[in-house]
Design an enzyme around this catalytic site. Structure first.
Site, PDB file in Angstrom:
ATOM      1  N   GLY A  97       1.316  -1.097  -0.478  1.00 48.25           N
ATOM      2  CA  GLY A  97       0.033   0.309   0.389  1.00 48.25           C
ATOM      3  C   GLY A  97       0.968   1.290   0.257  1.00 48.25           C
ATOM      4  N   HIS A 104       8.026   6.979   5.444  1.00 51.27           N
ATOM      5  CA  HIS A 104       6.874   8.253   6.293  1.00 51.27           C
ATOM      6  C   HIS A 104       6.309   7.248   7.842  1.00 51.27           C
ATOM      7  CE1 HIS A 104       4.949   7.321   2.873  1.00 51.27           C
ATOM      8  NE2 HIS A 104       3.847   6.897   3.672  1.00 51.27           N
TER       9      HIS A 104
END
Ligand code: 5GP
Length: 120
Positions: A97, A104
Site C-alpha cells: 500500500g 514516513h
C-alpha cells in the site's frame, strides 16, 4: 539512495511549504502533518525532511538515530492528539500500500473502524 536528479516528493514539497498542509509538529529533520485523506479520526503523516530513504527498512539501516527521532515526534503528536493509544504504520512497498516512496509513518488514533489502514 540520493534523490538527486529526480523530482522532489510530495512530502518534500510540503516541508518546503510549496504544497499546503496542516503541519502539526516539526523539528530540524522531521515534519508531521495531517493526511489529506484521513483513514481515522486522527491521521498524521510523520516524515523526514530529506528524502534519502524510501522506506523504514532503509532508514533503520542508514540512519537509526533519525528513525528514533521520527518515532519520538510520532509519540509527541499522539500525546497531543490522541488518548495515548495509537497505531504507527509504515507501509513498505507497493504491494503493502505504499504510494509515496519517501519514508514516513502514519499515526492513526481515535476510534478505528472498518477499512482503516491496517485493520483489514
Ligand atoms: P502511503 O500510501 O505511501 O503509505 O502513504 C501516503 C499518504 O500520503 C497517504 O495516506 C495519502 O493520503 C497522503 N498524501 C498524499 N498526498 C498528500 C498531500 O498532498 N498532502 C497530504 N497532507 N497528504 C498526502
Amino acid at each position: 539512495m540520493s534523490s538527486t536528479g529526480s523530482a522532489p516528493s510530495i512530502f518534500s514539497r510540503i516541508a518546503r511549504r510549496e504544497v499546503p498542509a496542516t503541519i502539526v509538529a516539526e523539528t530540524d529533520r522531521i515534519i508531521a502533518f495531517n493526511d489529506v485523506a484521513p483513514k481515522a479520526p486522527v491521521h498524521v503523516v510523520v516524515t523526514t525532511k530529506s528524502e534519502d530513504y524510501r522506506n523504514v527498512a532503509e532508514l533503520a539501516a542508514g540512519d537509526p538515530g533519525l528513525l528514533a527521532e521520527l518515532v519520538d515526534v510520532a509519540r509527541q503528536v499522539a500525546d497531543e492528539l490522541t488518548n495515548g493509544q495509537f497505531r504507527l504504520v509504515f507501509n513498505t512497498g507497493e504491494d503493502a500500500g505504499q504510494t509515496v516512496f519517501h519514508v514516513h509513518a502514519h499515526v492513526l488514533g481515535g476510534r478505528l473502524g472498518e477499512g482503516t489502514l491496517g485493520s483489514e
